[in-house]
Write an enzyme that holds these catalytic residues in place. Structure first.
Site, PDB file in Angstrom:
ATOM      1  N   HIS A 162      -5.222  11.876 -23.347  1.00 31.68           N
ATOM      2  CA  HIS A 162      -5.745  11.143 -22.802  1.00 31.68           C
ATOM      3  C   HIS A 162      -6.571  10.925 -23.175  1.00 31.68           C
ATOM      4  O   HIS A 162      -8.440   9.709 -22.194  1.00 31.68           O
ATOM      5  CB  HIS A 162      -5.668  10.760 -20.805  1.00 31.68           C
ATOM      6  CG  HIS A 162      -4.575  10.775 -20.726  1.00 31.68           C
ATOM      7  ND1 HIS A 162      -3.627  10.022 -20.302  1.00 31.68           N
ATOM      8  CD2 HIS A 162      -3.599  12.126 -21.045  1.00 31.68           C
ATOM      9  CE1 HIS A 162      -2.837  10.552 -20.035  1.00 31.68           C
ATOM     10  NE2 HIS A 162      -2.466  11.778 -20.041  1.00 31.68           N
ATOM     11  N   SER A 283     -28.357   1.484 -41.573  1.00 33.36           N
ATOM     12  CA  SER A 283     -28.608   0.229 -41.060  1.00 33.36           C
ATOM     13  C   SER A 283     -29.918  -0.444 -41.423  1.00 33.36           C
ATOM     14  O   SER A 283     -30.470   0.629 -41.703  1.00 33.36           O
ATOM     15  CB  SER A 283     -28.780   0.577 -38.960  1.00 33.36           C
ATOM     16  OG  SER A 283     -29.729  -1.045 -38.635  1.00 33.36           O
ATOM     17  N   LYS A 289     -29.632   5.037 -37.946  1.00 35.08           N
ATOM     18  CA  LYS A 289     -28.758   5.171 -38.120  1.00 35.08           C
ATOM     19  C   LYS A 289     -27.532   5.737 -39.708  1.00 35.08           C
ATOM     20  O   LYS A 289     -28.475   5.244 -40.585  1.00 35.08           O
ATOM     21  CB  LYS A 289     -27.896   3.497 -38.449  1.00 35.08           C
ATOM     22  CG  LYS A 289     -28.111   3.459 -36.747  1.00 35.08           C
ATOM     23  CD  LYS A 289     -27.112   3.594 -35.812  1.00 35.08           C
ATOM     24  CE  LYS A 289     -26.262   2.209 -36.132  1.00 35.08           C
ATOM     25  NZ  LYS A 289     -24.899   2.643 -34.702  1.00 35.08           N
ATOM     26  N   GLU A 296     -14.318   2.926 -40.982  1.00 35.80           N
ATOM     27  CA  GLU A 296     -14.620   2.052 -40.296  1.00 35.80           C
ATOM     28  C   GLU A 296     -13.439   1.198 -40.522  1.00 35.80           C
ATOM     29  O   GLU A 296     -12.506  -0.005 -40.292  1.00 35.80           O
ATOM     30  CB  GLU A 296     -15.345   1.491 -39.668  1.00 35.80           C
ATOM     31  CG  GLU A 296     -16.138   2.639 -39.142  1.00 35.80           C
ATOM     32  CD  GLU A 296     -17.616   1.925 -38.697  1.00 35.80           C
ATOM     33  OE1 GLU A 296     -17.598   0.693 -37.733  1.00 35.80           O
ATOM     34  OE2 GLU A 296     -18.558   2.137 -39.451  1.00 35.80           O
TER      35      GLU A 296
END
Ligand code: ARG
Length: 465
Positions: A162, A283, A289, A296
């Site tokens: 979970h 970024s 970043k 992804e």
């Protein structure tokens, strides 16, 4: 003479007006099926050799066809081949050019053959080569995964259910779980290859041919295990493409699960691993970043691969025997699936060995979520408590820990004895992370010696491929 004048197409005899120019474009597949040119030529050579062996072509004609096809292949390789939409597909483009090069003998190549068995043969040859390339990349990814696992048999991290801290496991154990998924993918890929590797050549349009063809010969020449059994099925069957796409969907599902974990692990909040800069991007606005773009993007590419599987299933649904033009729609989904899977596997095979685990962070995380609570319950069972009572006792101890901010291993012995007086000093051995993982010492468990043995077995499986 131009090769595409008026009604001079390869079926020109029956027609009294040329194909509508939009229809020509609409029905053409040459823009995408030219990718199968090498397979088409290989199939034609096997077919021509066989026709000569059974006496349908003379030695001289075979020689002309061989030389002509070699020229065609050269033109394709060096980019001078003039692909023409008027000639619809890769098969007719090549045949027309052959005839242009060698004259009337070129027109004999199609004896005892149809584009229907020709295209079925080409796709199988193409996909077989793609499968072999994919298997190589998959094996490379597995090698990297297993090697990283073997280096991390005692690197402790929290195991999750979970996505909540559950029990400590080793990072190596987690990686070997990935490898099991990939191992099944490889098995599915090989199953698909084995079922696919039969030659439809000779089925002709749908019913076979009146010439004394030798299907065993062409099958063997093209590296197929044997010829297919039924001519109708041979020209209509695209199960192999669907099976391949089903393999691909499941593989991509696995890669997306791994990607998701990598994305979570690289977040500042988890900080379990570092991905080298070369697999990340920054970024344009936020200077701090470092984004895990590669995982992804792999995660995102599952969508198109699943879409292609559904495309092919829907393409084949309700199709009557035998060949239908619908089947021309099989290629783009199949080709894009091959390209996508190869790219994603390559990205992963390059990236996984470069993962840098942050052992200290993983360890801290494993320590902080009461991950050894089950170990304490098992310890109480050893003292004679029924498991349900032990569960209750530990639950109270955890509640106390939540209140005081202490992990079980950080509590005083006297505190623990407040929950169960029989608890002894030896409890701290089972409450440590090392004690917890080492105690799971059986086949498939996370004890470091078991993980090391599992990595060895995994490597042996790869070597026996
Ligand atoms: N371009 C066609 C395909 O991809 C080749 C077979 C055409 N056969 C036919 N009877 N029109 O399926």
């Amino acid at each position: 003479m131009s090769k595409q004048q008026d009604t001079s197409k390869l079926w020109g005899g029956r027609f009294s007006e040329p194909t509508d120019s939009f229809v020509q474009r609409f029905t053409a597949s040459v823009d995408f099926d030219q990718r199968m040119a090498a397979e088409d030529i290989a199939g034609s050579l096997a077919h021509a050799n066989m026709l000569c062996a059974v006496g349908v072509l003379s030695e001289d004609e075979l020689g002309q066809i061989q030389a002509g096809l070699a020229t065609v292949q050269r033109e394709i390789d060096d980019g001078t081949f003039a692909w023409s939409v008027e000639l619809e597909d890769v098969h007719m483009n090549i045949e027309a050019r052959l005839t242009e090069l060698i004259g009337v003998t070129g027109k004999k190549l199609h004896t005892g053959r149809s584009r229907n068995d020709q295209v079925a043969t080409d796709i199988r040859l193409y996909l077989r080569a793609a499968i072999d390339q994919i298997a190589t990349e998959l094996t490379r990814l597995q090698e990297g995964t297993i090697a990283l696992a073997a280096e991390n048999t005692d690197t402790i991290m929290p195991g999750f259910t979970h996505l909540q801290t559950a029990q400590p496991v080793s990072f190596g154990h987690h990686l070997l779980a990935w490898n099991e998924m990939l191992e099944r993918d490889h098995g599915r890929l090989m199953d698909c290859r084995a079922r696919m590797n039969q030659s439809p050549l000779g089925a002709a349009a749908l019913a076979g041919t009146t010439y004394p063809i030798d299907r065993e010969q062409t099958a063997a020449a093209l590296g197929f295990d044997k010829p297919t059994e039924n001519s109708l099925d041979s020209v209509s069957d695209r199960d192999f493409a669907i099976e391949f796409c089903a393999f691909a969907s499941l593989l991509m599902t696995h890669l997306s699960r791994m990607s998701e974990e990598l994305v979570i692990w690289t977040s500042a909040q988890f900080n379990f691993i570092e991905l080298p800069d070369r697999f990340c991007t920054g970024s344009s606005i936020m200077p701090q970043k470092k984004n895990p773009d590669v995982p992804e993007l792999v995660r995102g590419k599952v969508g198109r691969v699943n879409g292609h599987l559904i495309s092919l299933l829907t393409l084949m649904k309700s199709q009557p025997l035998a060949y239908n033009k619908d089947n021309q729609e099989d290629k783009e989904p199949l080709f894009d699936t091959v390209d996508t899977v190869l790219d994603c596997l390559r990205a992963f095979a390059d990236m996984v060995p470069a993962i840098k685990p942050r052992a200290q962070q993983m360890r801290e995380a494993a320590r902080s979520g009461f991950s050894t609570a089950t170990d304490l319950a098992d310890y109480l069972v050893g003292l004679g408590l029924p498991f349900r009572d032990a569960h209750e006792v530990v639950g109270k101890a955890v509640a106390h820990g939540v209140e005081t901010g202490l992990d079980l291993a950080e509590m005083e012995l006297a505190t623990l004895q407040g929950f169960c007086p029989d608890i002894g000093e030896d409890v701290f051995e089972v409450l440590t992370l090392e004690g917890s993982i080492s105690a799971r010492d059986h086949l498939g468990g996370t004890a470091p010696n078991q993980v090391a043995a599992a990595a060895r077995r995994a490597r042996e499986r790869l070597q026996s491929r």
